[in-house]
Every structure is written in structure tokens, then in C-alpha cells.
Design an enzyme around this catalytic site. Structure first.
Site, PDB file in Angstrom:
ATOM      1  CG  HIS A 128     -20.401  50.117  32.587  1.00  0.00           C
ATOM      2  ND1 HIS A 128     -20.117  48.987  33.325  1.00  0.00           N
ATOM      3  CD2 HIS A 128     -20.303  51.140  33.462  1.00  0.00           C
ATOM      4  CE1 HIS A 128     -19.882  49.325  34.577  1.00  0.00           C
ATOM      5  NE2 HIS A 128     -19.979  50.632  34.684  1.00  0.00           N
ATOM      6  CG  ASN A 200     -19.575  48.155  39.003  1.00  0.00           C
ATOM      7  OD1 ASN A 200     -20.074  48.004  37.890  1.00  0.00           O
ATOM      8  ND2 ASN A 200     -19.113  49.319  39.420  1.00  0.00           N
ATOM      9  CG  HIS A 392     -33.140  54.587  35.975  1.00  0.00           C
ATOM     10  ND1 HIS A 392     -32.121  55.271  36.614  1.00  0.00           N
ATOM     11  CD2 HIS A 392     -34.265  55.285  36.220  1.00  0.00           C
ATOM     12  CE1 HIS A 392     -32.629  56.321  37.226  1.00  0.00           C
ATOM     13  NE2 HIS A 392     -33.914  56.356  37.008  1.00  0.00           N
TER      14      HIS A 392
HETATM   15 FE1  HDD Z   1     -22.973  53.582  36.379  1.00  0.00          FE
HETATM   16  C1  HDD Z   1     -23.700  52.518  33.250  1.00  0.00           C
HETATM   17  C2  HDD Z   1     -22.655  50.324  37.435  1.00  0.00           C
HETATM   18  C3  HDD Z   1     -21.829  54.660  39.446  1.00  0.00           C
HETATM   19  C4  HDD Z   1     -23.600  56.747  35.465  1.00  0.00           C
HETATM   20  N1  HDD Z   1     -23.128  51.778  35.508  1.00  0.00           N
HETATM   21  C5  HDD Z   1     -23.441  51.536  34.204  1.00  0.00           C
HETATM   22  C6  HDD Z   1     -23.463  50.136  33.960  1.00  0.00           C
HETATM   23  C7  HDD Z   1     -23.164  49.518  35.138  1.00  0.00           C
HETATM   24  C8  HDD Z   1     -22.959  50.557  36.113  1.00  0.00           C
HETATM   25  C9  HDD Z   1     -23.066  48.028  35.379  1.00  0.00           C
HETATM   26  C10 HDD Z   1     -23.739  49.477  32.618  1.00  0.00           C
HETATM   27  C11 HDD Z   1     -25.186  49.157  32.448  1.00  0.00           C
HETATM   28  C12 HDD Z   1     -25.414  48.446  31.138  1.00  0.00           C
HETATM   29  O1  HDD Z   1     -24.908  47.323  31.003  1.00  0.00           O
HETATM   30  O2  HDD Z   1     -26.068  49.022  30.280  1.00  0.00           O
HETATM   31  N2  HDD Z   1     -22.303  52.680  38.069  1.00  0.00           N
HETATM   32  C13 HDD Z   1     -22.349  51.332  38.350  1.00  0.00           C
HETATM   33  C14 HDD Z   1     -22.045  51.107  39.740  1.00  0.00           C
HETATM   34  C15 HDD Z   1     -21.798  52.329  40.292  1.00  0.00           C
HETATM   35  C16 HDD Z   1     -21.972  53.313  39.251  1.00  0.00           C
HETATM   36  C17 HDD Z   1     -22.045  49.754  40.422  1.00  0.00           C
HETATM   37  C18 HDD Z   1     -21.437  52.683  41.710  1.00  0.00           C
HETATM   38  C19 HDD Z   1     -21.774  52.028  42.727  1.00  0.00           C
HETATM   39  N3  HDD Z   1     -22.711  55.371  37.269  1.00  0.00           N
HETATM   40  C20 HDD Z   1     -22.263  55.610  38.555  1.00  0.00           C
HETATM   41  C21 HDD Z   1     -22.345  57.019  38.836  1.00  0.00           C
HETATM   42  C22 HDD Z   1     -22.872  57.620  37.716  1.00  0.00           C
HETATM   43  C23 HDD Z   1     -23.086  56.561  36.746  1.00  0.00           C
HETATM   44  C24 HDD Z   1     -21.958  57.669  40.144  1.00  0.00           C
HETATM   45  C25 HDD Z   1     -23.185  59.060  37.421  1.00  0.00           C
HETATM   46  C26 HDD Z   1     -23.304  60.008  38.259  1.00  0.00           C
HETATM   47  N4  HDD Z   1     -23.486  54.479  34.637  1.00  0.00           N
HETATM   48  C27 HDD Z   1     -23.756  55.800  34.512  1.00  0.00           C
HETATM   49  C28 HDD Z   1     -24.317  56.175  33.156  1.00  0.00           C
HETATM   50  C29 HDD Z   1     -24.342  54.795  32.433  1.00  0.00           C
HETATM   51  C30 HDD Z   1     -23.789  53.853  33.490  1.00  0.00           C
HETATM   52  C31 HDD Z   1     -23.580  57.289  32.494  1.00  0.00           C
HETATM   53  C32 HDD Z   1     -23.659  54.711  31.085  1.00  0.00           C
HETATM   54  C33 HDD Z   1     -24.584  53.952  30.190  1.00  0.00           C
HETATM   55  C34 HDD Z   1     -25.821  53.851  30.939  1.00  0.00           C
HETATM   56  O3  HDD Z   1     -25.670  54.418  32.162  1.00  0.00           O
HETATM   57  O4  HDD Z   1     -26.844  53.348  30.556  1.00  0.00           O
HETATM   58  O5  HDD Z   1     -25.587  56.696  33.297  1.00  0.00           O
END
Ligand code: HDD
Length: 750
Positions: A128, A200, A392
């Protein structure tokens, strides 16, 4: 030293000679120094700041109002200063030993300026990374009061929010219109603590257990050797993963559908994906799924549009969001919940509510509206707000709790962890955009970038030195209470429940719920993406997955790839289609949509004035397109035939038939003056041909009808002609409510 003098003498003489030859007698002649730009000599006040954005930047890290001016002190005043606030008289020359001498190490300003610049970038989000944010408000309807004690959902409560939309796979600078899932993350600054709904635009996820998240992302990101392709799923590692991990097939078909290429962030649904638990005042619980419903309806680009925009305007979604907000066409969504009884099985209508690859069709559990989100302010500073915002899934207010969905459980760990690297330490909740609006009185201390000057000596409890502060809250003081869900006594295993093994029935449900046009788009998307893979075995394996979804889908894609049609290995499930999944067949308001109006000197300009007024009155944006910039009859020309392209417009109106302008490339079949050769500028014909191909409404009156004729589209569906501009606009608006002229798309499948 002698030879040096000789050389120096020669050079000096040469310079003098050349200099003479170049000295112009007329000021401004070629070779003369440019006239100095007029520079303001007295300080003005700073540029007027954007309005207060609702970001909690006037608060201390402990949440108390500081009373400091709303604009951060750091960028105040008329004079240039160092970071310490000392005024500077020169920022263009480093301090040297003489004008030609070496630079002196003591030049603090030089070192400070360059050092700070050298450290301007922070790591982009690991997923993202590309996004756009906006501020707004959320107003609760009160309809959720029955099922949750969350204060911000009580009737009439207004809560400030910040929303960040994003793509998943691409880097920060990648194009907006790629085929991908979109993020829709909302930070509600509630007075009981921040609630982050990190959603999402697709209601299911690729995997069922967070432990596979690094794997699916490694597969979707560019190949590790060449680091291509950027922001694409059309490559071998992505299809290798989803065809081997078949639980990903449901999310993948959503990506291959029009949902993967939204028209705008304003026309996307949002889904919390997981099942959450809501808790009321008495401690009773229900299970819920969150949905965002856009006021403008769900609407997508065509694949050709998405590809063209990737080159023509890679910032398309970002621009669209900001333009709409700044034009006053505030995007709106309703937040809704599907509510399920909280039973020990955690299923509804046989669907496992803990499986994030499953939806519950709206026909079985209606989405009940609980409040409205309006985005009404663009960020004042992209980096400070959109880049530094940190979401978060564990940021929950009292009344909303998590479930055992194993994907959600892993996310609860990941989001804090990733911010430690991305935002450089544990104090990122003190960054203005992340500061809660609720009072903060934690016992977290010190660490990099600590902004708080904590008072007291006893950050532990109980204590007798700080008067016992801080005190734990009880129910009456709105404490967050973990729901005392019973955890089954079970052996430790690395395993998933048997219900997680059904990987195809809901993929088939989605396919069966699509209209013929949408099915056609899905077929073409799979064919395109697999056609970009190099490995035959991967294409064949994915075809095998499609055979398990639907024989027609599989056959059509196989034809496009030139491969044999495999037999299913899983018997096709009996499914009940869910009409709510289709984007076609409903009508929506046209707020903030773009109407291009082609004009030339012969156009009935009185009519154009009127049409423009009516387009504005309907909440849309009229853009005049003419051969060159400037004004036409006092109206500003916003696009020329060189800068305008059909993909930017939702409808095209033709008020004239402009002859080829001098800067037009020759048309394919134009032999100047030959009988039957086009008399209209070829770029205007291209505009109409593309708008037609992308199923947009086209209208013409007066001389404009000639353009339709030469583009060969007269009398086809969604092409409106009439005696006056206003008459044509009325019908155009009526047709735009359906988003596109759907019958113009070919659809080979029923
Ligand atoms: Fe995630 C970012 C949505 C599964 C780990 N995620 C992130 C963002 C969105 C989502 C919208 C961007 C937030 C922003 O604008 O700063 N993610 C989802 C959805 C998921 C999902 C709807 C499943 C239903 N994500 C998911 C899993 C993991 C992560 C299973 C790790 C085990 N996601 C992350 C992250 C991020 C992230 C690595 C990257 C940047 C951040 O968090 O701040 O922690």
C-alpha cells in the site's frame, strides 16, 4: 610557473575575443544575459494557509490543547531562517574562501540544508505504498446503538476522520489505475480512543492465515532479479502463487473483474473483510462485517482506459479525489454492518465467519446503514499527513472487538511492527496526524523522537509518588474491556479448520452473479494477465483452477491462450447468485463527473454558456476543449486538442466541428482536399471514437453532428443529438446515471 602564465595569457585573450564577438548591441538579443527577474524586496506575509484540517496538531502528545496557533510554529513568519530560527541573508551561495575558493567546513547553513535534504525520505510502506488521503467527518445514525456501546456510533455523534486510499503492489510513484486491490483505511478520532477500520475495496483476502502474508506479497511484488513488472499482477510469480494456493482464487476473480480498476476512489465500496465482534452496554455480543457504500455507486474504468490513463495521467485517482473535494463535490459513503448472532460455531447460513476468503451475500444478511462519511478537506501537506499516517487494526474503541480470524490475528501484530521501521521508532502516535483526540495518559516513556515532556516520577502503577496516577477506568468510565470469549481447550496445532478447504464455491458464486458485460471483462482480464506469463505450466495450472470455477469461463480463457480446456477436478458447486455483487443495472447521481465540451469558432456559443451553467448546476465539472488555449467567447479553454484525451471525461459534448488545426498530425485517410476526406481535426475524431469505444455518453448539436458522422457513430446507442445544447444535455445526464452505455460492449457469454 612560466608555462602556466603563457597558457593563462592565451586563454584570457581568447575569452576577450569571443566575448567581444558575442556582445550584442541590442539588449535581449541572442547571447545577452537574461534580464534579471524582478524579485520582491520587502517581505510579504506568508501565503495564506489552507484552512484548519481537523488534524489534531494543536494538541500535545498527551491530548491536551496547547493553545499554540493552529499553523505549526515551524513554518511561520516572513523571513528565511535556519532550523534554529536565526534569520538568513543568503541561501544560494555556500561560504567560501573567496568567490572561487574552496567551501568552508564552518558553513553551518550549507551543512544543515544538505543534511536535512539527504534524510527527507523514509521507507515506503511495504504494501500500500501508493496512496492518497483526505480529511472528513463521520456522523452516526444511531442505528448501531442496539448492538454496540461504541460512543461514536450513538445517534448524531460527529467524529473527525482521516481516510487513506491506496493500491497494494506498486511503489510510491507508481500509476493509480493499475489492476490491483485498493486500500480504504479510515482513522476515526473518537473521544474514546482512535478506531482504525483498515479496509480494502474487495471483501475477501488472498489467504486465510497471516503467516502466508509475506509469501503472497513476495509473489505479487516485482521479480527479485530485474525488479519488474511494477504495480502489476500480470506476471509469473503472482499466478504461480494463486494457482498453487487455491484459497486465493476468490480474491483473484475480484481483481480480474472491473473491481480491480475503479473509476475513482469515490466510486469504490470498502470492506472490513474480517468478522468483528460488537459488544453492547450489557456485554451482549454480535458478530459483524463492515461495508462502505459509495453515494456515487460502484463504478470502474475499462481496461483500455486504465492502460491509457497509466501514461496520460498516472495520478488520475489522486487528482480526481482532490479535484472533487476542492470543487465542493464532497465524496460520501455510508458505513453499514451485516449482523450475525455470536454463536459458538461462528458461522452464518453455513458460511464460516472466521474464513476471510468468504463473503456473506447481502441477500442473506442485509447491510444495515449505521452512519455517513463525508470527505471535505484535502491534506495541507502530503508527507506530514498522508505519508505519516499509521493505521492499526488493533486500534479499537470500547464496543468493537476482534474475532479469532487467523488473518486478523496476524494483522494485530504486523501494523505496529511495520511502523517502527517506517516511522523510525515507537513514538509514531505522537506525530500530529496519528495523535488521538481522546486524552492520552499512557506509561510509555522515552524512545526516539519523544515529543512529550512527561511530568511525574512514577510511570508505573500502583504508585504512591504521583498521587496514584494514572488510575484504571471501569465500565462506567468507558474502559475498553476485552470480551471474555471462552477459548476452547484444544491441542496446539499448525492447522486450519476443514471449512477453510472450500476454495471454489464462492468464486463460482461471484462469476454467476455477474452480468454478461462483466463476465466478458473478466474473461479478457484473465486472458491478458495469463498471456503475460512466460511459463506454460503456470498458465495451465491456472486454467485448471478456472475449470473448477466454471466451464464457460475456463473455455473462453483457454481459447484466448491457445491452450486445451482441462476437465474440472472439483465438482461445480450449486450456488445462488448475489445480484448485489454486480455493478451494472442501477442508477446513480453524477456528482463531480467530468463533461468535455468541444467548441470551435462556429459553435453556437450562447448555447455553450447555458450548457456549462447546467453542467455545474448538476454538480458536475464542465471542461471546454478547443484548438488552442485562452478563452472562447469569454469562457476559459481548459483542454486543447493536444492536452485533452477522452479518458478524462465521463461524457463528451460536441458543440462544433473544428477543422484540422496546424499542429494536428495527418489523419490516416486524409489526403488534403480529397473528396470524402475528414474535415474535422483528427484528435477530435479520436476523442469521439475512444469515448464511444469506452461506452461513454456522447452528445452533439448544430455543427457537432458532423463529427459524429465522420467518426461513424451516428445513431448508435448512447449517442444523443438534438436541436439545442440544453436539450441534448438533458438526455445525456439521464443516460449518465447508469455510468456507461452498457449495451455498447460486446458480450459473448450469457
Ligand atoms: Fe494490511 C497496510 C488492508 C492484510 C500487513 N493493509 C495496509 C493498508 C491497508 C491494508 C488498507 C494501508 C494502510 C495505509 O493506508 O496506511 N491488509 C489490509 C486488509 C487485509 C490486510 C483489508 C486483509 C483483510 N496486512 C494484511 C496482513 C498483514 C498486513 C495479513 C500481515 C500479516 N498491511 C500490513 C502492513 C501494512 C499494511 C505491513 C503496510 C504499511 C502499514 O501496514 O502501515 O503492516
Amino acid at each position: 610557473s612560466k608555462p602556466t602564465q603563457i597558457v593563462k595569457g592565451v586563454v584570457e585573450a581568447a575569452v576577450e575575443k569571443v566575448g567581444d564577438a558575442l556582445t550584442p548591441d541590442v539588449p535581449g538579443a541572442p547571447g545577452s544575459a537574461p534580464p534579471p527577474l524582478e524579485e520582491p524586496t520587502t517581505p510579504h506575509g506568508p501565503l495564506p494557509p489552507k484552512d484548519e484540517q481537523g488534524a489534531p496538531d494543536t494538541r500535545t502528545p498527551t491530548g491536551a490543547e496547547t493553545g499554540v496557533p493552529k499553523i505549526a510554529k515551524g513554518q511561520q513568519g516572513a523571513y528565511l531562517t535556519t532550523a534554529n530560527g536565526a534569520r538568513l541573508r543568503d541561501t544560494d551561495h555556500s561560504l567560501k574562501a573567496g568567490p572561487r575558493g574552496p567551501v568552508l567546513l564552518q558553513d553551518h547553513h550549507l551543512r544543515e540544508k544538505i543534511t536535512h535534504f539527504d534524510h527527507e525520505r523514509i521507507p515506503e510502506r511495504v504494501v500500500h505504498a501508493r496512496g492518497a488521503g483526505a480529511h472528513g467527518t463521520f456522523v452516526a445514525y444511531g442505528t448501531a446503538e442496539e448492538v454496540t456501546r461504541a460512543g461514536f456510533l450513538k445517534k448524531g455523534r460527529e467524529t473527525p476522520v482521516f481516510v487513506r486510499f491506496s493500491t497494494v503492489l506498486g511503489s510510491r510513484g507508481s500509476a493509480d489505475t493499475v489492476r490491483d486491490t485498493r486500500g480504504f483505511a479510515t482513522k476515526f478520532y473518537t473521544d474514546e480512543g482512535t478506531f482504525d477500520l483498515v479496509a480494502n475495496n474487495i471483501p475477501v483476502f488472498f489467504i486465510q492465515d497471516a503467516i502466508k502474508f509475506p509469501d503472497v506479497i513476495h509473489a505479487g511484488k516485482p521479480h527479485p532479479d530485474r525488479e519488474i513488472p511494477q504495480a502489476q499482477s500480470a506476471h509469473d510469480t503472482f499466478w504461480d502463487f494463486v494457482s498453487l494456493h487455491t484459497e486465493a482464487q476468490h480474491h483473484t476473480i475480484w481483481n480480474m473483474s472491473d473491481r480491480g480498476i475503479p473509476r475513482s476512489y469515490r466510486t469504490m465500496e470498502g470492506f472490513g473483510v474480517h468478522t468483528f465482534r460488537m459488544v453492547d452496554e450489557a456485554g451482549a455480543t454480535v458478530l459483524v462485517k463492515f461495508h462502505w457504500k459509495p453515494k456515487l455507486g460502484v463504478h470502474s474504468l475499462t481496461w483500455e482506459e486504465a492502460q491509457l490513463i497509466g501514461g496520460i495521467d498516472p495520478d488520475y485517482h489522486r487528482r480526481d479525489l482532490y479535484d472533487a473535494i476542492e470543487a465542493g463535490a464532497y465524496p460520501e459513503w455510508e458505513l453499514g454492518i451485516q449482523v450475525f448472532p455470536d454463536t459458538p460455531e461462528e458461522t452464518f447460513a453455513g458460511i464460516d465467519l472466521l474464513d476471510p476468503t468468504k463473503i456473506v451475500p447481502e441477500e442473506l444478511a442485509p447491510v444495515q446503514p449505521i452512519g455517513k462519511l463525508t470527505l471535505n478537506k484535502t491534506p495541507r501537506n502530503f508527507f506530514a499527513e498522508t505519508e505519516q499516517v499509521a493505521f492499526h487494526v488493533g486500534h479499537l474503541p470500547p464496543g468493537i472487538d476482534v474475532t479469532n480470524d487467523p488473518l486478523l490475528q496476524g494483522r494485530l501484530f504486523s501494523y505496529v511492527d511495520t511502523q517502527l521501521t517506517r516511522l523510525g521508532g515507537p513514538n509514531f502516535t505522537q506525530i500530529p496526524i496519528n495523535r488521538p483526540h481522546a486524552d492520552v495518559n499512557d506509561m510509555l516513556r522515552d524512545g526516539f523522537h519523544q515529543h512529550a515532556v512527561h511530568a511525574g516520577v512514577a510511570p508505573y502503577r500502583p504508585n504512591s509518588l504521583d498521587g496514584g496516577n494514572p488510575f484504571p477506568a471501569g465500565d462506567r468510565e468507558h474502559a475498553f474491556v476485552d470480551t471474555p470469549v471462552t477459548v476452547a481447550e484444544a491441542p496446539k496445532v499448525r492447522a486450519a479448520p476443514a471449512s477453510f478447504d472450500d476454495h471454489y464455491s464462492q468464486v463460482r458464486l461471484f462469476w454467476q452473479s455477474m452480468s454478461p458485460v462483466e463476465k466478458e471483462h473478466i474473461i479478457r482480464a484473465y486472458t491478458f494477465e495469463l498471456g503475460k506469463c512466460y511459463h506454460q505450466a503456470i498458465k495451465e495450472r491456472q486454467l485448471q483452477c478456472l475449470a473448477n470455477v466454471d466451464p464457460v469461463l475456463c473455455e473462453q480463457v483457454a481459447i484466448g491462450l491457445g491452450l486445451p480446456v482441462p476437465q474440472p477436478t472439483v465438482p461445480p458447486a450449486e450456488v445462488q447468485p448475489s445480484p448485489a455483487l454486480s455493478q451494472v443495472g442501477r442508477e446513480w447521481p453524477a456528482d463531480g463527473r467530468m463533461v468535455g465540451i468541444v467548441v470551435d469558432a462556429q459553435a453556437d456559443l450562447g448555447d455553450v454558456h447555458e450548457v456549462r451553467r447546467e453542467v455545474f448546476a448538476a454538480g458536475m465539472v464542465p471542461l471546454l476543449i478547443a484548438a488552442h488555449g485562452g478563452t472562447v467567447d469569454g469562457l476559459p479553454v481548459q483542454r486543447t486538442f493536444a492536452t485533452g484525451r477522452s479518458v478524462e471525461f465521463d461524457a463528451v459534448l460536441l458543440a462544433g466541428a473544428p477543422a484540422p488545426a496546424p499542429d494536428a498530425l495527418p489523419a490516416r485517410d486524409a489526403k488534403a482536399g480529397a473528396p470524402g476526406s475528414p474535415t474535422v481535426d483528427p484528435r477530435v475524431l479520436l476523442l469521439v471514437e475512444e469515448a464511444w469505444r469506452h461506452a461513454k455518453v456522447i452528445g452533439a448539436w448544430g455543427a457537432g453532428a458532423e463529427v459524429l458522422h465522420q467518426a461513424g457513430v451516428t445513431g448508435t446507442p448512447g449517442v444523443v443529438t438534438g436541436g439545442s445544447g440544453t436539450e441534448v444535455l438533458g438526455e445525456v445526464q439521464r443516460l449518465m446515471a447508469a455510468h456507461r452505455v452498457w449495451e455498447r460492449f460486446p458480450a459473448s457469454v450469457a
